[in-house]
Structure formats: structure tokens, C-alpha cells
Scaffold this motif. Sequence first.
Motif, PDB file in Angstrom:
ATOM      1  N   LEU A   1       7.236   7.021  36.416  1.00  0.00           N
ATOM      2  CA  LEU A   1       6.977   8.440  36.180  1.00  0.00           C
ATOM      3  C   LEU A   1       5.657   8.872  36.807  1.00  0.00           C
ATOM      4  O   LEU A   1       5.537   9.979  37.329  1.00  0.00           O
ATOM      5  N   ALA A   2       4.656   7.990  36.758  1.00  0.00           N
ATOM      6  CA  ALA A   2       3.366   8.329  37.362  1.00  0.00           C
ATOM      7  C   ALA A   2       3.492   8.492  38.872  1.00  0.00           C
ATOM      8  O   ALA A   2       2.867   9.370  39.471  1.00  0.00           O
ATOM      9  N   ARG A   3       4.311   7.668  39.504  1.00  0.00           N
ATOM     10  CA  ARG A   3       4.475   7.722  40.955  1.00  0.00           C
ATOM     11  C   ARG A   3       5.462   8.802  41.394  1.00  0.00           C
ATOM     12  O   ARG A   3       5.223   9.528  42.353  1.00  0.00           O
ATOM     13  N   ASP A   4       6.611   8.854  40.694  1.00  0.00           N
ATOM     14  CA  ASP A   4       7.745   9.633  41.187  1.00  0.00           C
ATOM     15  C   ASP A   4       8.192  10.738  40.243  1.00  0.00           C
ATOM     16  O   ASP A   4       9.254  11.350  40.460  1.00  0.00           O
ATOM     17  N   GLY A   5       7.401  10.982  39.213  1.00  0.00           N
ATOM     18  CA  GLY A   5       7.810  11.953  38.207  1.00  0.00           C
ATOM     19  C   GLY A   5       8.061  13.345  38.746  1.00  0.00           C
ATOM     20  O   GLY A   5       8.944  14.060  38.259  1.00  0.00           O
ATOM     21  N   GLU A   6       7.306  13.741  39.765  1.00  0.00           N
ATOM     22  CA  GLU A   6       7.425  15.108  40.277  1.00  0.00           C
ATOM     23  C   GLU A   6       8.833  15.389  40.788  1.00  0.00           C
ATOM     24  O   GLU A   6       9.459  16.391  40.426  1.00  0.00           O
ATOM     25  N   TRP A   7       9.361  14.498  41.644  1.00  0.00           N
ATOM     26  CA  TRP A   7      10.713  14.755  42.149  1.00  0.00           C
ATOM     27  C   TRP A   7      11.799  14.325  41.165  1.00  0.00           C
ATOM     28  O   TRP A   7      12.887  14.919  41.120  1.00  0.00           O
ATOM     29  N   LEU A   8      11.529  13.305  40.325  1.00  0.00           N
ATOM     30  CA  LEU A   8      12.510  12.894  39.323  1.00  0.00           C
ATOM     31  C   LEU A   8      12.738  13.971  38.265  1.00  0.00           C
ATOM     32  O   LEU A   8      13.783  13.997  37.609  1.00  0.00           O
TER      33      LEU A   8
ATOM     34  N   ALA B   1       8.440  -0.946  29.426  1.00  0.00           N
ATOM     35  CA  ALA B   1       7.637   0.268  29.248  1.00  0.00           C
ATOM     36  C   ALA B   1       6.667   0.451  30.412  1.00  0.00           C
ATOM     37  O   ALA B   1       6.489   1.568  30.921  1.00  0.00           O
ATOM     38  N   ARG B   2       6.054  -0.642  30.842  1.00  0.00           N
ATOM     39  CA  ARG B   2       5.093  -0.573  31.942  1.00  0.00           C
ATOM     40  C   ARG B   2       5.773  -0.075  33.222  1.00  0.00           C
ATOM     41  O   ARG B   2       5.238   0.784  33.942  1.00  0.00           O
ATOM     42  N   GLY B   3       6.957  -0.596  33.504  1.00  0.00           N
ATOM     43  CA  GLY B   3       7.670  -0.188  34.707  1.00  0.00           C
ATOM     44  C   GLY B   3       8.126   1.257  34.656  1.00  0.00           C
ATOM     45  O   GLY B   3       8.024   1.992  35.645  1.00  0.00           O
ATOM     46  N   PHE B   4       8.622   1.691  33.495  1.00  0.00           N
ATOM     47  CA  PHE B   4       9.105   3.066  33.354  1.00  0.00           C
ATOM     48  C   PHE B   4       7.957   4.067  33.469  1.00  0.00           C
ATOM     49  O   PHE B   4       8.063   5.073  34.188  1.00  0.00           O
ATOM     50  N   CYS B   5       6.857   3.787  32.783  1.00  0.00           N
ATOM     51  CA  CYS B   5       5.701   4.689  32.849  1.00  0.00           C
ATOM     52  C   CYS B   5       5.115   4.727  34.261  1.00  0.00           C
ATOM     53  O   CYS B   5       4.699   5.785  34.746  1.00  0.00           O
ATOM     54  N   GLY B   6       5.086   3.576  34.924  1.00  0.00           N
ATOM     55  CA  GLY B   6       4.592   3.532  36.292  1.00  0.00           C
ATOM     56  C   GLY B   6       5.459   4.353  37.237  1.00  0.00           C
ATOM     57  O   GLY B   6       4.951   5.038  38.134  1.00  0.00           O
TER      58      GLY B   6
ATOM     59  N   ASP C   1      10.741   3.831  21.314  1.00  0.00           N
ATOM     60  CA  ASP C   1       9.752   3.812  20.236  1.00  0.00           C
ATOM     61  C   ASP C   1       8.349   3.516  20.739  1.00  0.00           C
ATOM     62  O   ASP C   1       7.393   3.573  19.961  1.00  0.00           O
ATOM     63  N   ASP C   2       8.221   3.178  22.015  1.00  0.00           N
ATOM     64  CA  ASP C   2       6.914   2.803  22.559  1.00  0.00           C
ATOM     65  C   ASP C   2       6.020   4.040  22.693  1.00  0.00           C
ATOM     66  O   ASP C   2       6.417   5.022  23.342  1.00  0.00           O
ATOM     67  N   PRO C   3       4.812   4.023  22.113  1.00  0.00           N
ATOM     68  CA  PRO C   3       3.938   5.201  22.184  1.00  0.00           C
ATOM     69  C   PRO C   3       3.596   5.618  23.612  1.00  0.00           C
ATOM     70  O   PRO C   3       3.501   6.817  23.901  1.00  0.00           O
ATOM     71  N   ASP C   4       3.421   4.644  24.511  1.00  0.00           N
ATOM     72  CA  ASP C   4       3.117   4.980  25.903  1.00  0.00           C
ATOM     73  C   ASP C   4       4.283   5.705  26.572  1.00  0.00           C
ATOM     74  O   ASP C   4       4.091   6.626  27.376  1.00  0.00           O
ATOM     75  N   VAL C   5       5.498   5.279  26.250  1.00  0.00           N
ATOM     76  CA  VAL C   5       6.687   5.921  26.816  1.00  0.00           C
ATOM     77  C   VAL C   5       6.826   7.339  26.262  1.00  0.00           C
ATOM     78  O   VAL C   5       7.099   8.288  27.013  1.00  0.00           O
ATOM     79  N   ILE C   6       6.635   7.497  24.964  1.00  0.00           N
ATOM     80  CA  ILE C   6       6.727   8.824  24.344  1.00  0.00           C
ATOM     81  C   ILE C   6       5.726   9.782  24.991  1.00  0.00           C
ATOM     82  O   ILE C   6       6.052  10.935  25.309  1.00  0.00           O
ATOM     83  N   ALA C   7       4.510   9.284  25.224  1.00  0.00           N
ATOM     84  CA  ALA C   7       3.485  10.123  25.857  1.00  0.00           C
ATOM     85  C   ALA C   7       3.827  10.424  27.308  1.00  0.00           C
ATOM     86  O   ALA C   7       3.618  11.548  27.791  1.00  0.00           O
ATOM     87  N   ALA C   8       4.371   9.441  28.009  1.00  0.00           N
ATOM     88  CA  ALA C   8       4.668   9.612  29.430  1.00  0.00           C
ATOM     89  C   ALA C   8       5.777  10.630  29.667  1.00  0.00           C
ATOM     90  O   ALA C   8       5.764  11.354  30.673  1.00  0.00           O
TER      91      ALA C   8
ATOM     92  N   LEU D   1      14.988  10.954  25.098  1.00  0.00           N
ATOM     93  CA  LEU D   1      14.892   9.638  24.456  1.00  0.00           C
ATOM     94  C   LEU D   1      15.966   9.558  23.372  1.00  0.00           C
ATOM     95  O   LEU D   1      15.869  10.219  22.339  1.00  0.00           O
ATOM     96  N   LEU D   2      16.976   8.737  23.590  1.00  0.00           N
ATOM     97  CA  LEU D   2      18.103   8.650  22.666  1.00  0.00           C
ATOM     98  C   LEU D   2      17.955   7.535  21.643  1.00  0.00           C
ATOM     99  O   LEU D   2      18.733   7.464  20.692  1.00  0.00           O
ATOM    100  N   GLY D   3      16.967   6.651  21.828  1.00  0.00           N
ATOM    101  CA  GLY D   3      16.807   5.532  20.906  1.00  0.00           C
ATOM    102  C   GLY D   3      17.891   4.483  21.093  1.00  0.00           C
ATOM    103  O   GLY D   3      18.603   4.458  22.108  1.00  0.00           O
ATOM    104  N   PHE D   4      18.018   3.592  20.106  1.00  0.00           N
ATOM    105  CA  PHE D   4      19.038   2.540  20.204  1.00  0.00           C
ATOM    106  C   PHE D   4      20.416   3.167  20.042  1.00  0.00           C
ATOM    107  O   PHE D   4      20.671   3.937  19.118  1.00  0.00           O
ATOM    108  N   VAL D   5      21.324   2.821  20.958  1.00  0.00           N
ATOM    109  CA  VAL D   5      22.673   3.379  20.968  1.00  0.00           C
ATOM    110  C   VAL D   5      23.668   2.247  20.739  1.00  0.00           C
ATOM    111  O   VAL D   5      23.702   1.273  21.500  1.00  0.00           O
TER     112      VAL D   5
END
Length: 395
Positions: free
Chosen positions: A247-254, A240-245, A267-274, A283-287
Motif C-alpha cells: 500500500l505504501a508503494r502502490d496504494g495510489e493506483w491500487l 502484514a508487513r508485505g501488505f502494508c509495504g 486484526d493487525d493494528p498496522d493493517v487497520i491503520a494502513a 476488511l472482512l476478517g476470518f471467513v
Amino acid sequence: MYPKLSTVVVVFTAAFAVEMDGSHARAASLVNRLSAEFDDVVVYSHENHHQFPWTEDAKEAFRRRWPGVKLVTEPYTRSLGRVASLKNFAISLFPKKAAQLLRMRIPKATPLFDELKTRAGAFVVSYKYALSQLNGVDTSRCVVDTHDVLSLKWAKLEDVSPISTNVLRKLRGEIAALDATSGVVAISPTEATFFRIMLSKATTFYVSSWDRPKAEMAVSPKTNRDFDFVFVASGYVMNARGFCGMLARDGEWLSRYRIAVCGRICDDPDVIAAVAPFPSIELLGFVDKIEEVYARSKAALVPVDGTGLKMKLISALASGLPAFASTQAFEGLPPGYDGAVFPINEAAVRTVLDDDQNLAEARVSAIRYHAIFNASGESDAAVSAIRSVLSLPSA
């Protein structure tokens, strides 16, 4: 005449048959390999694991997947936890006593494990911490599949210096415990080198994959790929930390690319917010059948930190997906990934994803590199080491 101890016991402290985590995939491949190599394989685990307990559904999934492997589970009690902590602390203070301290046990606390020890010739233990959690074990009969350098992983989790007093104490205890065993399995080339430098008695093996080498698979024909990227991750905090980081750095072009996120990380609240500001991220959840999402995706994202090898990256490559990965994810790979694994930056992404010919070449490179990766380790030598442990005379 001593009786022959022929049972191989795999120790993994959580339910793993459904593969909710990268470590579960590693454990599952280990059981696949050992059950093909040895006649009597038993898995021993903690029934009440705090995150992945052995529910009836989990046990049934195990039985369906490995009908010839016996599963033995017992509760992990507070008393066992306190003794494990005591062992860890004592070993960090008295490293030469590691083997003796790891034999410490609470009488009658684990009757099923006690019975198992009467016929177990070898223990293949996932993670160093499980050595101390076991209720007394002969470390000369143990081979440890490390998964990570745990003390350095703890430093990253707690965001502390790797040369802080606490980390160095933990590292001292970790190395002492591992060196008391018969063999140590490293999951990446860098960690194999580290263990070979640090360990003086235990033999180190680099096992990139427990799977037997496979023939290079053909690249599947082009299908409708409605996701540009797929990211598969468990609820582990570093994911979660890596994914949110990222988006914070590269979200604009991604944001120009459609991204599927799969697994408990959803399910992580930080990821949902990010991801809320990014309608292009789903977010597809567990597949259950992740290969179906892979078939809909052009490439994989692996924006994670931590230690060890990132199983999610290898899984994507096996499906013919080139990967865009963090610096740390690169560090766990053996050489030869050029053209298959790329840094997460706009220029690299545009070069590969925005050009059909470049994407097709990257997919071929992904398949070829996975074949190299699959054949690069020393799993045969590690299996031979387990056979050697089985041949030791019983006490």
C-alpha cells in the motif's frame, strides 16, 4: 522377533482443523493423504499452543473432519521448551551428534507421547523445530515436512543478514537435525534444490501438494464479481508487513480497485491503520467459506515476503483466480505459471483486469497451471518413503 510398529504419527504443534493459516492447510492436506494411505494415523500436538491452542471447539472440529484419526494432545511445558533450546544450541555446536541429542528427553514429562512411541513406526513432523520440541525421538523414523528453511525465515523476520553469525549457526543446526532424519520434504523447487545440495544422508522430496492429482476443473461461468482483488492471510507478521509495504508503494493506483482482505491479518493494528485512507479496501476478517469470496473476486493479491510456498496463492489458483504476487511468492512456484501469475504493477493489472477477454484467458490459465502444480511434486515417492520407515525393525 521384534513387534511390528504400524502407527504413523503426524506431528503438528498447533490446532489446524479450521485452517487459520497457510501452514494449517498444508497440515490438513497431509492428514487427508496419510489417512487415505495408512490404517492407523495419529496426530500428536501441543494442547496449549500459544497462538492456536486445542480448545474443545478445535478438538471437535478435528473429530468431525477426521473421525478415523486419533488426536493426542499434551501440554508443552517450560521445561520442555528449555530442553528444546538446549538441543538446538548443542546441535549447532556439535552437528554430528544431532541424532543423539534429539533423543534427549525429560522422564515422565510426556506420558502420552511416551506411550505413542511404543507403537509408532513412523513420525511425519511438520517443521524442523518440532523435532527438538518432541520429548525424545528416534530420528531414523522421522520424515520432516519442512514448510520453510527456518533459519532464513528467522533472518527475514528479524531483518538481519542471512550471513550473520546467528543465522549461520541456526542454519548449521537446522541442516544437521534434518540430515539425521530419514527424509526431508521441501515445499518449493528452490528449497528442494537447496536441501539436496546441503543434505548428505536424508533423502529430499519435493512435494508441491499432498493432495492426489486431480482432473483439470472447468472455469466457472461469469458471475457478479464485486471485488477486483482478494487477499487472504493469517496474522503472521510477514503478511502484514508485505501488505502494508504494498500500500505504501502502490496504494495510489491500487485505490482504483476494490480489494477484499480476509483472515486474521484484518486484526493487525498496522493493517487497520494502513487501509484507513483507502475506502476501496474492505476488511472482512476470518471467513469460514473463503470460496464464496473467491467467487465474488476477479483476481488474488499475494504481496508477501518470507520463505517457502504461499498456500494462499495456490488456493486462489485452484478457484480459477489469476494472482498478482510479490517477487518472493514467484520464487516458490514450479515453472509454467505464465499467464496465471503476474507481478504487482499497474501495467500488468490494467492489462488483465481492465479487459474482459484478457481476464477470461487468465482465469483459464490459472486453472490449467493449478493442475500442473498439483501433479508436479513427488508426494507418491514421499509416501513410499514413509512406508519404508514403517518397515524398519523396532529397537
